[in-house]
Write a protein that holds these residues in place. Sequence first.
Motif, PDB file in Angstrom:
ATOM      1  N   GLY A 122       0.803  -1.211   0.000  1.00  0.00           N
ATOM      2  CA  GLY A 122       0.000   0.000   0.000  1.00  0.00           C
ATOM      3  C   GLY A 122       0.835   1.259   0.000  1.00  0.00           C
ATOM      4  O   GLY A 122       2.034   1.234   0.285  1.00  0.00           O
ATOM      5  N   GLY A 123       0.174   2.349  -0.359  1.00  0.00           N
ATOM      6  CA  GLY A 123       0.852   3.630  -0.367  1.00  0.00           C
ATOM      7  C   GLY A 123      -0.049   4.718   0.187  1.00  0.00           C
ATOM      8  O   GLY A 123      -1.274   4.627   0.108  1.00  0.00           O
ATOM      9  N   SER A 124       0.596   5.725   0.778  1.00  0.00           N
ATOM     10  CA  SER A 124      -0.176   6.875   1.270  1.00  0.00           C
ATOM     11  C   SER A 124       0.680   8.125   1.187  1.00  0.00           C
ATOM     12  O   SER A 124       1.907   8.042   1.109  1.00  0.00           O
ATOM     13  CB  SER A 124      -0.669   6.625   2.701  1.00  0.00           C
ATOM     14  OG  SER A 124       0.050   7.397   3.619  1.00  0.00           O
ATOM     15  N   PRO A 125       0.041   9.281   1.177  1.00  0.00           N
ATOM     16  CA  PRO A 125       0.811  10.534   1.114  1.00  0.00           C
ATOM     17  C   PRO A 125       1.667  10.764   2.367  1.00  0.00           C
ATOM     18  O   PRO A 125       2.615  11.532   2.331  1.00  0.00           O
ATOM     19  CB  PRO A 125      -0.275  11.606   0.987  1.00  0.00           C
ATOM     20  CG  PRO A 125      -1.492  10.885   0.519  1.00  0.00           C
ATOM     21  CD  PRO A 125      -1.399   9.516   1.102  1.00  0.00           C
ATOM     22  N   GLY A 126       1.346  10.105   3.467  1.00  0.00           N
ATOM     23  CA  GLY A 126       2.125  10.272   4.700  1.00  0.00           C
ATOM     24  C   GLY A 126       3.457   9.543   4.622  1.00  0.00           C
ATOM     25  O   GLY A 126       3.713   8.772   3.693  1.00  0.00           O
ATOM     26  N   ASN A 127       4.308   9.777   5.641  1.00  0.00           N
ATOM     27  CA  ASN A 127       5.648   9.186   5.608  1.00  0.00           C
ATOM     28  C   ASN A 127       5.657   7.684   5.853  1.00  0.00           C
ATOM     29  O   ASN A 127       6.404   6.947   5.224  1.00  0.00           O
ATOM     30  CB  ASN A 127       6.546   9.869   6.650  1.00  0.00           C
ATOM     31  CG  ASN A 127       6.974  11.232   6.165  1.00  0.00           C
ATOM     32  OD1 ASN A 127       7.197  11.422   4.974  1.00  0.00           O
ATOM     33  ND2 ASN A 127       7.040  12.186   7.069  1.00  0.00           N
ATOM     34  N   ILE A 128       4.874   7.221   6.817  1.00  0.00           N
ATOM     35  CA  ILE A 128       4.907   5.784   7.141  1.00  0.00           C
ATOM     36  C   ILE A 128       3.709   5.076   6.529  1.00  0.00           C
ATOM     37  O   ILE A 128       3.252   4.043   6.997  1.00  0.00           O
ATOM     38  CB  ILE A 128       4.935   5.511   8.661  1.00  0.00           C
ATOM     39  CG1 ILE A 128       3.733   6.172   9.350  1.00  0.00           C
ATOM     40  CG2 ILE A 128       6.239   5.950   9.275  1.00  0.00           C
ATOM     41  CD1 ILE A 128       3.243   5.431  10.555  1.00  0.00           C
ATOM     42  N   GLY A 129       3.234   5.655   5.415  1.00  0.00           N
ATOM     43  CA  GLY A 129       2.010   5.223   4.754  1.00  0.00           C
ATOM     44  C   GLY A 129       1.692   3.752   4.831  1.00  0.00           C
ATOM     45  O   GLY A 129       2.449   2.934   4.350  1.00  0.00           O
ATOM     46  N   THR A 130       0.603   3.435   5.409  1.00  0.00           N
ATOM     47  CA  THR A 130      -0.087   2.131   5.404  1.00  0.00           C
ATOM     48  C   THR A 130       0.538   1.038   6.274  1.00  0.00           C
ATOM     49  O   THR A 130       0.052  -0.086   6.279  1.00  0.00           O
ATOM     50  CB  THR A 130      -0.308   1.558   3.966  1.00  0.00           C
ATOM     51  OG1 THR A 130       0.912   1.053   3.439  1.00  0.00           O
ATOM     52  CG2 THR A 130      -0.910   2.579   3.030  1.00  0.00           C
TER      53      THR A 130
END
Length: 185
Positions: free
Chosen positions: A114-122
């Motif tokens: 998974g991916g997310s805009p945050g640093n530790i995404g998902t």
Amino acid sequence: MKKIGFICGSLRTGSYNKVLLNEMIRLAPKDWDTSVISFKDLPLYNYDEEGESEADSVTLFRESIHNVDGIIIVSPEYNSGIPGPLKNAIDWASRTKHKDDKSPLINKPFAVAGGSPGNIGTALGQMQIRQSLLAMNAQVMAGPKLIVGRVHEKINEDTHNLDDERTQKHINSFLSSFNNWVEKF
Ligand SMILES: Cc1cc2nc3c(=O)[nH]c(=O)nc-3n(C[C@H](O)[C@H](O)[C@H](O)COP(=O)(O)O)c2cc1C
């Protein structure tokens, strides 16, 4: 040929995880026959509506899982956890239409990314997805993990493709490990 299904945990049209999923399909080993399994038509899980009278979308979703050799879930996290629609889909898949059937999750090889805009995404969401799959005795690959932080910066604004070389390298090693993982079962 290995039949590998992909499930996106986001229903959003412009989903970053859909972009990541599509890049994984593009980089998939040549002997993979890939498909995308959607849960968008599933009703909300309700015990009263399961079994012989369940919705066709539920039967179809379970069959799609049954018909592949392995599944990669590519999902965002919502509020540090598993997105509700994805959990709903796993709950439906964990049940059966007929009393003597077995859930297609049992012993099915899975991997989670998974991916997310945050640093530790998902990272946290992925843990919960693994936990739910393990509850059904699915064969969940423990590692390597594919956690794409700041995913929006890795997507080309013009082409909308994920063309970040470092991420592509991680994807390749993740897919190769899952290929080995599926061969074990
Ligand atoms: C209800 C909700 C909760 C969210 N919670 C988190 C979170 O806990 N951690 C995180 O990294 N991003 C969180 N986000 C931001 C998502 O990572 C971001 O919207 C992402 O783009 C969703 O994935 P998608 O692009 O594949 O739809 C949340 C978004 C929504 C809508």
